[in-house]
Write a protein that holds these residues in place. Structure first.
Motif, short mmCIF file in Angstrom:
data_model
loop_
_atom_site.label_atom_id
_atom_site.label_comp_id
_atom_site.label_asym_id
_atom_site.label_seq_id
_atom_site.Cartn_x
_atom_site.Cartn_y
_atom_site.Cartn_z
N GLY A 36 -3.86 -12.09 24.67
CA GLY A 36 -3.79 -11.71 23.27
C GLY A 36 -2.34 -11.41 22.90
N GLY A 37 -1.94 -11.76 21.70
CA GLY A 37 -0.55 -11.54 21.30
C GLY A 37 0.37 -12.60 21.88
N ALA A 227 -1.33 -3.41 10.19
CA ALA A 227 -0.36 -3.92 9.21
C ALA A 227 0.15 -5.29 9.62
N ALA A 228 0.33 -5.51 10.91
CA ALA A 228 0.85 -6.79 11.41
C ALA A 228 -0.16 -7.92 11.25
N THR A 229 -1.46 -7.56 11.21
CA THR A 229 -2.51 -8.58 11.15
C THR A 229 -3.29 -8.51 9.83
N ALA A 230 -2.64 -7.98 8.80
CA ALA A 230 -3.31 -7.83 7.50
C ALA A 230 -3.80 -9.16 6.96
N ARG A 308 6.37 -4.05 7.27
CA ARG A 308 5.26 -4.99 6.99
C ARG A 308 4.88 -4.95 5.51
N TYR A 309 4.95 -3.77 4.91
CA TYR A 309 4.65 -3.66 3.48
C TYR A 309 5.63 -4.51 2.67
N PHE A 310 6.93 -4.36 2.94
CA PHE A 310 7.93 -5.14 2.20
C PHE A 310 7.77 -6.65 2.46
N GLU A 311 7.46 -7.01 3.70
CA GLU A 311 7.27 -8.42 4.03
C GLU A 311 6.11 -9.02 3.23
N THR A 312 5.00 -8.29 3.18
CA THR A 312 3.84 -8.77 2.42
C THR A 312 4.14 -8.83 0.93
N ALA A 313 4.83 -7.80 0.41
CA ALA A 313 5.18 -7.77 -1.02
C ALA A 313 6.03 -8.98 -1.39
N CYS A 314 6.97 -9.34 -0.53
CA CYS A 314 7.81 -10.53 -0.77
C CYS A 314 6.99 -11.81 -0.69
N ASN A 315 6.05 -11.86 0.27
CA ASN A 315 5.20 -13.05 0.39
C ASN A 315 4.29 -13.22 -0.83
N GLU A 325 -4.02 -8.67 0.30
CA GLU A 325 -3.26 -8.35 1.51
C GLU A 325 -2.30 -7.19 1.26
N LEU A 326 -1.68 -7.20 0.07
CA LEU A 326 -0.76 -6.13 -0.29
C LEU A 326 -1.51 -4.81 -0.50
#
Length: 489
Positions: A36-37, A227-230, A308-315, A325-326
């Protein structure tokens, strides 16, 4: 200057994990071990567990190298859709070949590549032809109607029996993949079916890293995994099967818990009995026992949750992720009791933007001191910040020019006059090339260039969404970058 706090003992982890795997091999005789991973480059683990080396898993496997062989699996659907590995920016099929080459360079035996979930995808056919042309043994597994609920169909000649039998020769078969959803577990179970048909006793176990089964459900390390697998809708939960069997609370994630009754039936159908009483039993995960400073890991995990929050917000802004997801990331932030303002580079970058009235980037060194960069005629804010941190590390005054405008301007001319770019400012890859050129004649430039390895583990933030080129370069340098979810234009 580089005094990162350590919260995880890698040496202890390697000893515990390899010892546990040897126990599983002894139990079954032959073991299919699902990884896994990420086998290589587990940067998430190294960020949330300071002290975890990104190739820790590989170091552990090296202790078992002589009795292990590796199968790489890749989903036909991932090939068809050109699925990208986000942390490296390359497609899954290219990463499968990269994995094979990198493993063989370390002396591992990679016996084959398996294309899973095949339904006639043309891109998968082309990839198979490419593998065969390279002389790489290639196998195929198929989609099974009613999977995973229709147990009689799965354990039959038209189910697992239809899949190719992957030829293996060693007692430990490691099954890995470029990313999640590749079909690792299904490949392992299919092999158990075929091994049984061939009269070979074999077993299955899962090499786990996250969630950490013996940490609390809402521990920041486990929340950082959510958060990494949202994007996969993974949710950590208490393992009810383990609680019922042993009276102990352990943590697993929803997909393994939901599928366990089915796996139990599949194991019974293939082996005559299920060797495990819970999903936690299936896993080999000694991470929790190697945490030496819980507070350090908690804080590192909180910072990862913010990233992860910022990454998702940008996506979401790019149209690459859903708003749901956000929303999930926002919920995780609340559960972890995280304050977005605790990411210091964000505040430093926003302050610089306010002062200069233009996009800005802040980089925080590993000792906590901050360096910023602004947008100028010659350089983008990211390139400016990168040069400033290299000067800082080399002890060079910020007013000293280590790259002359005479070196930069021809590159700008090439970009705008010949390559059709509308932006004359140099990206980070271009500024590093210019720095390399200057290093031949400028001692300060050479000194700054030698600081590049020290950037690993640093934090950065941009007040605008960066180009894919800048993001890729910073990741290669080991800088953890976040962006405010807005475009410059």
């Amino acid at each position: 200057m580089d005094n990162q706090k350590i919260g995880f003992d890698s040496k202890k982890y390697l000893e515990l994990q390899s010892k546990e795997i040897k126990k599983r091999i002894a139990k079954f005789g032959k073991l299919y071990l699902e990884f896994g991973g990420k086998l290589f480059d587990d940067f998430h683990a190294s960020r949330v567990l300071p002290g975890f080396v990104p190739d820790n898993k590989l170091q552990m496997l090296e202790q078992l190298k002589d009795e292990a062989e590796i199968i790489i699996v890749i989903s036909a659907e991932a090939i068809e859709t050109n699925k990208i590995r986000g942390d490296l920016g390359i497609t899954y099929d290219e990463d499968a070949l990269r994995l094979k080459s990198a493993l063989e360079d370390r002396g591992f035996y990679v016996s084959s590549i398996v294309i899973t979930q095949y339904t006639g995808q043309m891109a998968a056919d082309r990839f198979r032809n490419r593998l065969q042309a390279l002389g790489i043994p290639t196998y195929t597994t198929y989609m099974i109607d009613g999977y995973p609920a229709n147990i009689p169909a799965i354990i039959s000649d038209e189910g697992y029996g239809k899949n190719d039998f992957v030829k293996t020769t060693r007692n430990l078969v490691v099954v890995t993949a470029p990313g999640p959803g590749s079909g690792k577990m299904a490949t392992c179970l299919s092999q158990l079916y075929h091994e049984q048909k061939h009269g070979v006793k074999a077993g299955y176990a899962k090499f786990e890293t996250f969630p950490v089964w013996n940490l609390p459900l809402k521990h920041p390390v486990n929340l950082a995994y959510e958060a990494a697998t949202a994007d996969l809708d993974d949710v950590n939960m208490i393992d009810p099967f383990h609680l019922e069997a042993y009276g102990k609370t352990t943590i697993n994630y929803n997909r393994d818990v939901e599928v366990f009754p089915v796996l139990e039936s599949i194991f019974e159908g293939i082996l005559g009995e299920c060797p495990y009483k819970s999903p936690t039993d299936m896993g080999v995960n000694m991470v929790g026992y190697a945490i030496v400073d819980d507070e350090v890991c908690k804080e590192a995990s909180r910072q990862e949750i913010i990233r992860r929050y910022f990454e998702t917000a940008c996506n979401v802004k790019r149209g690459l992720a859903s708003k749901n997801e956000l929303i999930k990331q926002e919920l995780i932030i609340k559960q972890a009791n995280v304050d977005l303002n605790s990411r210091q580079v964000v505040n430093a970058a926003l302050k610089k933007e306010e002062e200069t009235n233009g996009p800005a980037v802040a980089i925080m060194a590993n000792d906590g001191h901050m360096v910023t960069g602004k947008t100028s005629r010659l350089l983008g804010a990211c390139s400016s910040a990168l040069l400033n941190i290299l000067k800082d590390l080399a002890g060079i005054d910020h007013d000293v020019k280590i790259i002359s405008p005479e070196v930069i301007e021809p590159i700008q001319s090439l970009k705008t006059h010949y390559l059709g770019s509308k932006n004359p400012r140099l990206h980070t890859d271009e500024i590093l090339i210019a720095l390399s050129s200057s290093a031949n004649t400028n001692p300060d430039a050479k000194k700054a260039l030698q600081q590049l390895p020290r950037l690993k583990g640093m934090q950065a933030h941009s007040t605008v969404i960066l180009s894919s080129v800048d993001l890729s370069t910073l990741k290669k340098l080991g800088i953890a970058i976040t962006c405010t979810p807005k475009y410059e234009d």
